[in-house]
Design a protein around this motif. Structure first.
Motif, PDB file in Angstrom:
ATOM      1  N   ASP A 106       0.785  -1.235   0.000  1.00 14.92           N
ATOM      2  CA  ASP A 106       0.000   0.000   0.000  1.00 14.92           C
ATOM      3  C   ASP A 106       0.816   1.284   0.000  1.00 14.92           C
ATOM      4  OD1 ASP A 106      -2.416  -1.500   0.158  1.00 14.92           O
ATOM      5  OD2 ASP A 106      -2.055  -1.774   2.301  1.00 14.92           O
ATOM      6  N   LEU A 107       2.015   1.266   0.555  1.00 17.16           N
ATOM      7  CA  LEU A 107       2.800   2.505   0.674  1.00 17.16           C
ATOM      8  C   LEU A 107       3.584   2.725  -0.613  1.00 17.16           C
ATOM      9  CD1 LEU A 107       4.062   2.136   4.354  1.00 17.16           C
ATOM     10  CD2 LEU A 107       2.018   3.302   3.501  1.00 17.16           C
ATOM     11  N   ALA A 108       3.066   3.607  -1.449  1.00 15.20           N
ATOM     12  CA  ALA A 108       3.633   3.823  -2.780  1.00 15.20           C
ATOM     13  C   ALA A 108       4.160   5.236  -2.960  1.00 15.20           C
ATOM     14  CB  ALA A 108       2.588   3.515  -3.856  1.00 15.20           C
ATOM     15  N   ALA A 109       4.329   5.979  -1.870  1.00 16.82           N
ATOM     16  CA  ALA A 109       4.840   7.344  -1.941  1.00 16.82           C
ATOM     17  C   ALA A 109       5.557   7.661  -0.646  1.00 16.82           C
ATOM     18  CB  ALA A 109       3.695   8.336  -2.182  1.00 16.82           C
ATOM     19  N   PRO A 110       6.515   8.598  -0.676  1.00 19.66           N
ATOM     20  CA  PRO A 110       7.186   9.004   0.567  1.00 19.66           C
ATOM     21  C   PRO A 110       6.173   9.506   1.583  1.00 19.66           C
ATOM     22  CG  PRO A 110       8.317   9.886  -1.343  1.00 19.66           C
ATOM     23  CD  PRO A 110       7.037   9.320  -1.850  1.00 19.66           C
ATOM     24  N   MET A 111       6.486   9.317   2.870  1.00 18.00           N
ATOM     25  CA  MET A 111       5.544   9.722   3.900  1.00 18.00           C
ATOM     26  C   MET A 111       6.262  10.294   5.114  1.00 18.00           C
ATOM     27  SD  MET A 111       4.465   5.933   5.370  1.00 18.00           S
ATOM     28  CE  MET A 111       3.252   6.600   6.498  1.00 18.00           C
TER      29      MET A 111
END
Length: 403
Positions: A106-111
């Motif tokens: 699910d984590l497909a972008a910097p956060m």
């Protein structure tokens, strides 16, 4: 000058491993991040050694300690900051960016990392047990060293999250895919950097079908069509695909069953074999370093290099098929950027893909090593994962400021 930064601001990038922290400090110039210094603390807890260099590659710090003096990532980061403090020249650290190996499905972008995000990252540890805990340790160390400073996680898997389903699934019942057992791909920050660099330097090629070969101690290849990852040789873990310095690469799962059932190998022993005593090191019995193997007269060294070239060549063909053709091949990372003989061996036999290598250009380590008559262009480009992370950090800070 954007309000989010000032001339004295800087971004620190950390890449934390089990016993090391690689770091790079970028000064913020308007909306750009420019390298100020970089280095590594290695041997944490055993034989700690800090080396740091400025942008001109002059040594800024070269220090060693006894193991107990630098026992963990928190103390290692403290020693790093002490060592490079004179070169920071009063710059204010406005954010710390982290390479995190696994972002899951699910984590497909910097956060931005907060308590909830940390719980999410910890929940992904079973997917990358040899990498994720150390990445998290780096975030914890930076949070303690720089309280209140934004911590940004950038994921090695994120670039591959737009894969077609066929490239991500295994031949298992669908409930396993739903539980996260799928092909994730890694080295995504490197591939993203190369893709972005091609877009700026070679826009026509970047719009086409490119295979990027990230060949180093960890090796993989990626099919990129129009700047988008289509497929990658690494899968559920960073073991899959081509052989690496100490990792096996692709292996018949029946071999693992045989080792478990017949040889009575336990999980820990298998892990040690597949991650630490396979690949170039295991096959040669000599070294994981290509330079050592190329100098060796031992036939096992030649066999290991031959197998490595064979597997990389095979994956280039497979990834070209996944895209319906190939317009360019890019070599990057330590082996890809420097191992001239191995690059030539990899390219032998790829004439059917329209690839014609220029031996003189390859020997000179030129930016383009194919002939003018080659239908498939072959390039050599340096990668920079830390610069990619710094760019993501700046973008995220600007977005947070304008929100």
């Amino acid at each position: 000058m954007d309000a989010v930064s000032a001339p004295s601001d800087a971004i620190l990038i950390l890449n934390a491993g089990s016993s090391s922290i690689k770091f790079e400090l970028f000064k913020v110039v308007e909306d750009r991040a420019e390298t100020r210094l970089d280095g590594q603390m290695e041997g944490i807890g055993a034989s700690p050694h800090l080396i740091a260099r400025d942008a001109r590659r002059q040594v800024l710090a070269d220090k060693r300690w006894a193991g107990p003096d630098v026992a963990d990532h928190v103390s290692a980061l403290a020693r790093i900051m002490e060592g490079i403090e004179p070169a920071i020249e009063g710059r204010r650290i406005i954010a710390v960016g982290h390479r995190v190996v696994h972002g899951g499905p699910d984590l497909a972008a910097p956060m931005l990392v907060d308590d909830a995000a940390m719980e999410t990252l910890r929940g992904l540890m079973p997917l990358a047990p040899l990498h994720q805990p150390h990445n998290i340790a780096g975030i914890v160390a930076a949070s303690q060293r720089f309280p209140g400073v934004p911590q940004v996680a950038c994921f090695d898997t994120a670039f591959h999250r737009a894969h077609p389903w066929e490239a991500d699934t295994f031949g298992l019942p669908p409930e396993y895919y739903a539980r996260g057992i799928r092909r994730y791909g890694f080295h995504g920050l490197s591939y993203e950097y190369i893709s972005d660099r091609l877009r700026r330097e070679e826009p026509a090629l970047a719009a086409g079908r490119v295979v990027v070969a990230h060949l180093g101690n960890g090796s993989s290849l990626c099919a990129i069509h129009g700047g988008r990852s289509i497929d990658s040789t690494m899968g559920f873990t960073a073991l899959d695909g081509v052989p690496m310095g100490t990792r096996c690469g692709q292996i018949d799962p029946g071999v693992l069953l045989h080792l478990m059932l017949t040889e009575k190998m336990e999980a820990a022993e298998l892990t040690g074999l597949l991650y630490g005593n396979a690949g170039l090191k295991g096959m040669s019995g000599i070294s994981q370093d290509v330079r050592d193997l190329e100098k060796s007269a031992d036939p096992r060294a030649a066999q290991a290099l031959s197998y490595y070239a064979w597997r990389v060549r095979r994956e280039i063909g497979a990834l070209a098929a996944a895209m319906g053709g190939i317009d360019g091949l890019v070599f990057t990372a330590g082996i890809g950027e420097n191992a001239r003989n191995l690059r030539a061996r990899i390219c032998e036999g790829l004439e059917h893909l329209g690839l014609v290598l220029d031996p003189s250009a390859n020997e000179a380590n030129a930016p383009e090593i194919s002939t003018p008559f080659s239908h498939t262009r072959v390039l050599v480009r340096a990668t920079d994962e830390e610069a990619m992370i710094a760019r993501h950090v700046l973008d995220l800070l600007h977005c947070s400021k304008s929100a």
